[in-house]
Every structure is written in structure tokens, then in C-alpha cells.
Design a protein around this motif. Structure first.
Motif, PDB file in Angstrom:
ATOM      1  N   ALA A  15       0.834  -1.128   0.225  1.00  0.00           N
ATOM      2  CA  ALA A  15      -0.287   0.097  -0.149  1.00  0.00           C
ATOM      3  C   ALA A  15       0.753   1.231   0.067  1.00  0.00           C
ATOM      4  N   LEU A  16       1.849   1.426   0.607  1.00  0.00           N
ATOM      5  CA  LEU A  16       2.879   2.637   0.664  1.00  0.00           C
ATOM      6  C   LEU A  16       3.365   2.598  -0.607  1.00  0.00           C
ATOM      7  N   THR A  17       3.988   1.686  -1.196  1.00  0.00           N
ATOM      8  CA  THR A  17       4.503   1.917  -2.517  1.00  0.00           C
ATOM      9  C   THR A  17       3.515   2.338  -3.569  1.00  0.00           C
ATOM     10  N   TYR A  18       2.310   1.889  -3.452  1.00  0.00           N
ATOM     11  CA  TYR A  18       1.283   2.262  -4.330  1.00  0.00           C
ATOM     12  C   TYR A  18       1.009   3.734  -4.011  1.00  0.00           C
ATOM     13  N   ILE A  19       0.657   4.040  -2.957  1.00  0.00           N
ATOM     14  CA  ILE A  19       0.382   5.356  -2.610  1.00  0.00           C
ATOM     15  C   ILE A  19       1.618   6.434  -2.860  1.00  0.00           C
ATOM     16  N   GLU A  20       2.769   5.905  -2.868  1.00  0.00           N
ATOM     17  CA  GLU A  20       3.861   6.838  -3.375  1.00  0.00           C
ATOM     18  C   GLU A  20       3.966   6.968  -4.622  1.00  0.00           C
ATOM     19  N   MET A  21       3.436   5.657  -5.585  1.00  0.00           N
ATOM     20  CA  MET A  21       3.542   6.114  -6.913  1.00  0.00           C
ATOM     21  C   MET A  21       2.400   6.956  -7.299  1.00  0.00           C
ATOM     22  N   ARG A  22       1.091   6.798  -6.796  1.00  0.00           N
ATOM     23  CA  ARG A  22       0.412   7.819  -7.107  1.00  0.00           C
ATOM     24  C   ARG A  22       0.641   9.211  -6.731  1.00  0.00           C
ATOM     25  N   GLY A  23       1.228   9.582  -5.604  1.00  0.00           N
ATOM     26  CA  GLY A  23       1.674  10.676  -5.244  1.00  0.00           C
ATOM     27  C   GLY A  23       2.859  11.298  -6.271  1.00  0.00           C
ATOM     28  N   GLN A  24       3.397  10.349  -6.688  1.00  0.00           N
ATOM     29  CA  GLN A  24       4.494  11.014  -7.669  1.00  0.00           C
ATOM     30  C   GLN A  24       3.636  11.367  -8.976  1.00  0.00           C
ATOM     31  N   GLN A  25       2.857  10.640  -9.282  1.00  0.00           N
ATOM     32  CA  GLN A  25       1.977  11.050 -10.280  1.00  0.00           C
ATOM     33  C   GLN A  25       1.289  12.315 -10.364  1.00  0.00           C
ATOM     34  N   SER A  26       0.574  12.630  -9.277  1.00  0.00           N
ATOM     35  CA  SER A  26       0.148  13.771  -8.962  1.00  0.00           C
ATOM     36  C   SER A  26       1.166  15.036  -8.965  1.00  0.00           C
ATOM     37  N   ARG A  27       2.112  14.679  -8.589  1.00  0.00           N
ATOM     38  CA  ARG A  27       3.328  15.853  -8.664  1.00  0.00           C
ATOM     39  C   ARG A  27       3.692  15.978 -10.137  1.00  0.00           C
ATOM     40  N   LEU A  28       3.884  14.901 -10.820  1.00  0.00           N
ATOM     41  CA  LEU A  28       4.169  15.135 -12.161  1.00  0.00           C
ATOM     42  C   LEU A  28       3.207  16.001 -12.888  1.00  0.00           C
ATOM     43  N   GLU A  29       1.715  15.685 -12.826  1.00  0.00           N
ATOM     44  CA  GLU A  29       0.827  16.494 -13.416  1.00  0.00           C
ATOM     45  C   GLU A  29       0.941  17.806 -12.919  1.00  0.00           C
ATOM     46  N   ILE A  30       1.223  18.012 -11.683  1.00  0.00           N
ATOM     47  CA  ILE A  30       1.603  19.564 -11.302  1.00  0.00           C
ATOM     48  C   ILE A  30       2.505  20.096 -12.115  1.00  0.00           C
ATOM     49  N   ALA A  31       3.887  19.465 -12.066  1.00  0.00           N
ATOM     50  CA  ALA A  31       4.796  20.071 -12.752  1.00  0.00           C
ATOM     51  C   ALA A  31       4.633  20.271 -14.310  1.00  0.00           C
TER      52      ALA A  31
END
Length: 408
Positions: free
Chosen positions: A117-133
Motif C-alpha cells: 500500500a505504501l509503495t502504491y500510494i507513493e507512486m500515485r503521489g508521484q503521478q500527482s506531482r508530475l501532473e502539477i509540474a
């Protein structure tokens, strides 16, 4: 037991389920449990009488004599009386070891579910940051184009153009780093679910929001809940096993009693085995008393007593560690919620400021440095919001793990 379902994310639920079925470390823990149960059965078998069957055929010719045959068949039986409880203590220790192995399997399940779960959440968080960037890069590209037009019109200097280009390039430089982090998280999830690194590339390529649990989680946890933690239960079983081994070592200092017997047939021909004269039997009762062993038996008792003290200290450490993990998770959850609220307010203000700054710069009312500062602030605050959203979900996962959730 299935806390990941509270996040209402079918993909997360699927990944955790696959990991609990196919992960190699979990298969190893299951094999260790099967081994511990088999060793318990070995010890339990020692409490029962044993019977061995044997048969032999001999053909011999002594020097100067004629050839003779001898055929034998028989049963040997024995039973070691457990007068002082040493064997029963060994069985109790093996049973406690088997229960500890079962708790080790549960602990592996708890850790695996949380790590997935932590790895999945980290991946989704990085995807959100990528969209923001990418979104901020697009806005900065518009600002860069605006600065280029103003320079061409003689309304601005080339310094502003280079500043806009530097800001745009800095934002663009973050995108490859985020893409690498996303790919590495996908590879880690594939390994956790027992698959090759690239197996989840298509399944997890599309960006989705960070999964968030329901907000009705109680933040007051009774201490009794910690008995759900498998590491605490395992430490308790290890104390039971150590206590039983002290009794086993103490019983070894006393006499041992054994009953044995043999019933068989012996004849010169195979046909002679069926006659009553071929039957022979014997019965033996024996006592073994340790007299001089150089103090080895007493030393073995001290060895097991020291092991018992270690197990008790380990149990105390496991309980204190569990209390600390729960308190740390609760504090992190409370403070990250407050941080998220403030960052959301800051991000809204930064978005308004960036929009106003760009409009006023286009009208020539403010300096270009104000535009750069507001865009930089907007990127940082939005990135902070995305990171905090992921941290909040991760805090819930760590709290569930601290409470021992993830197994039945």
C-alpha cells in the motif's frame, strides 16, 4: 484485517491481494510454519510407544562343517516413561514454536500489505506531482512566450527573457526525476506481487488520484488492541517455549525409565517359522541415572533460564515498541492533517497571486520578478499539497500496520 478496502481503490485492493498470494517471502514464511508444525509432531510422537519389525535370512558354513540356514522374524517394542515430564515439556515447547511461526507468518502478511500500500500510494503521489509540474511548466511556457513578445516589442529587456527561460528549464528538470520515481515504484509493486519488473507497466500507466481512506477513523486506540499485533503475540509464544525448555532441561537431571520387549520367530527353515517351537520373546525394564556429568545438566538448566529471561525482555520490548509505533502514527496523522489544511489555503492564494501577476505583467503594471516569484510559489505549494495528501494516506497505512492489521 482488510484495512486496504477502506481506501475504496479497486487497484490497491487487487495489488495487496496478489501480493498476499504470490510474494516469495510470504511463501517462505508458510514453509517455515509447516516445518514448525512437523517438528511439533516429531516431539509428540516421542510420547508414544514404538514398534519396529525386522526379518533376516542367514546361510553360513563353518570351517569343516556343513552349510546351515537360519531364518528370523520379529517385533521390537519400547516405551520411555515420561515420569518427570521432560518429553511433555519438549512437546509444549514445540507447540509454542509452531504458534510463534504462525505469528511470524501473520507478521509477514502485515508488513507485506503495508509495504504494498505504501509503495502504491507513493507512486500515485508521484503521478500527482508530475501532473502539477507539467501544468506549471505549461503556464511558465506562456510566460516565456509573453516575455519574448515584450522583448521583440522593445517593452522588456533580454534579462527578463532569460529569467523566464531559466524558470521554465528548472521546472522541466523535475519531470524526469518524477518519471524515474514512478517507474521504480511500479517495479517495486511488481516484485511485491511476485512478477517481473515490467509486468505492471500497462496496468499502472494511467495516473489516478492518491487513494484516501474514509474520515471516520477513531484516533483513540485502546491498549488491548495491540494484542492483535502478531509480533507481540509471537514474543509471547517465545516466552512460553522458553519456559517449557527450562522444564525440559530440569527433567533431564532425573532418572529415566524405559520398557522394552521383543517377540519373534527363529528356525532353520522357512517352514519351521510356523511351529510353536520357533517362538522366542524377551522383556526388559531399565533405569538410567545421571551420576557424574561434570555439572553439564545443571549448566543446561541455567542456559535455558537465561534464554527465558531473554524471551521475557523481548516480549517487553515488543510491547513498548508497539505502543511507540501507534503513538507516532497518531501524532503524524494529526499534524499532517493540520499541515494539509494550511497548504491548501496557501495553494489557493498562490494560484490567485500567479494569475493576477501574469495579467498585470502583460499590462506592464508590475515587474517581471514578481511573476517569477508567484509562479515559483505556486509550484512549491501545489507540490506540497500533493505530497501531504500522499503522506496522509501513508499515515493511515502506518497506523493500521502499527495496530497489527492485515491478517485474520
Amino acid at each position: 484485517a482488510r484495512w486496504w478496502q477502506r481506501f475504496d481503490d479497486p487497484q490497491l485492493t487487487s495489488l495487496v491481494t496478489q501480493a498476499l498470494e504470490a510474494n516469495a517471502s510470504l511463501r517462505s514464511a508458510r514453509a517455515a510454519l509447516a516445518q514448525a508444525r512437523a517438528l511439533r509432531d516429531v516431539q509428540a510422537a516421542g510420547l508414544q510407544p514404538f514398534v519396529d519389525g525386522s526379518a533376516s535370512a542367514q546361510r553360513a558354513r563353518p570351517a569343516g562343517g556343513s552349510t546351515a540356514n537360519r531364518f528370523q522374524a520379529g517385533l521390537d517394542a519400547g516405551w520411555e516413561l515420561d515420569v518427570f515430564g521432560g518429553r511433555r515439556a519438549a512437546v509444549q515447547a514445540a507447540e509454542a514454536d509452531a504458534r510463534a511461526a504462525q505469528e511470524s507468518l501473520a507478521a509477514a502478511q502485515v508488513s507485506l500489505a503495508a509495504e504494498t500500500a505504501l509503495t502504491y500510494i507513493e507512486m500515485r503521489g508521484q503521478q500527482s506531482r508530475l501532473e502539477i509540474a507539467r501544468s506549471n511548466l505549461a503556464a511558465q511556457a506562456e510566460t516565456l512566450q509573453l516575455a519574448r513578445w515584450r522583448v521583440q516589442a522593445g517593452l522588456a529587456s533580454s534579462v527578463e527573457l532569460e529569467q523566464a527561460r531559466a524558470a521554465s528549464e528548472q521546472t522541466a528538470a523535475q519531470i524526469p526525476l518524477l518519471q524515474s520515481a514512478i517507474a521504480q515504484a511500479r517495479h517495486a509493486l511488481a516484485a511485491l506481487t511476485g512478477r517481473a519488473p515490467a509486468a505492471l507497466q500497462g496496468e499502472l500507466a494511467a495516473a489516478r488520484p492518491v487513494p484516501a481512506p474514509s474520515g471516520d477513523l477513531a484516533l483513540t486506540i485502546p491498549a488491548e488492541t495491540l494484542r492483535q499485533r502478531p509480533d507481540v503475540r509471537r514474543a509471547e509464544e517465545q516466552v512460553s517455549a522458553a519456559l517449557a525448555r527450562v522444564s525440559q532441561a530440569d527433567a533431564a537431571r532425573y532418572p529415566g525409565f524405559r520398557l522394552g520387549g521383543t517377540l519373534g520367530l527363529s528356525a532353520l527353515t522357512l517352514g519351521g517359522l510356523s511351529s510353536g517351537a520357533a517362538v522366542f520373546d524377551s522383556l526388559l525394564a531399565s533405569v538410567s541415572v545421571p551420576l557424574l556429568d561434570g555439572g553439564a545438566a545443571r549448566a543446561q538448566v541455567r542456559v535455558q533460564e537465561a534464554a527465558l529471561e531473554q524471551a521475557r525482555a523481548g516480549y517487553e520490548s515488543a510491547v513498548l515498541g508497539a505502543l511507540q509505533e501507534v503513538e507516532d502514527a497518531l501524532i503524524a496523522l494529526r499534524n499532517d492533517r493540520l499541515q494539509h489544511e494550511h497548504l491548501q489555503g496557501a495553494a489557493e492564494a498562490a494560484a490567485n497571486a500567479a494569475l493576477l501577476a501574469q495579467q498585470r505583467y502583460a499590462s506592464g503594471l508590475i515587474d517581471f520578478q514578481v511573476v517569477l516569484d508567484t509562479q515559483r510559489t505556486l509550484l512549491n505549494t501545489q507540490d506540497g499539497v500533493a505530497s501531504t495528501v500522499a503522506k496522509l494516506s501513508a499515515d493511515h497505512v502506518r497506523l493500521y500496520k502499527a495496530l497489527g492489521g492485515g491478517w485474520e
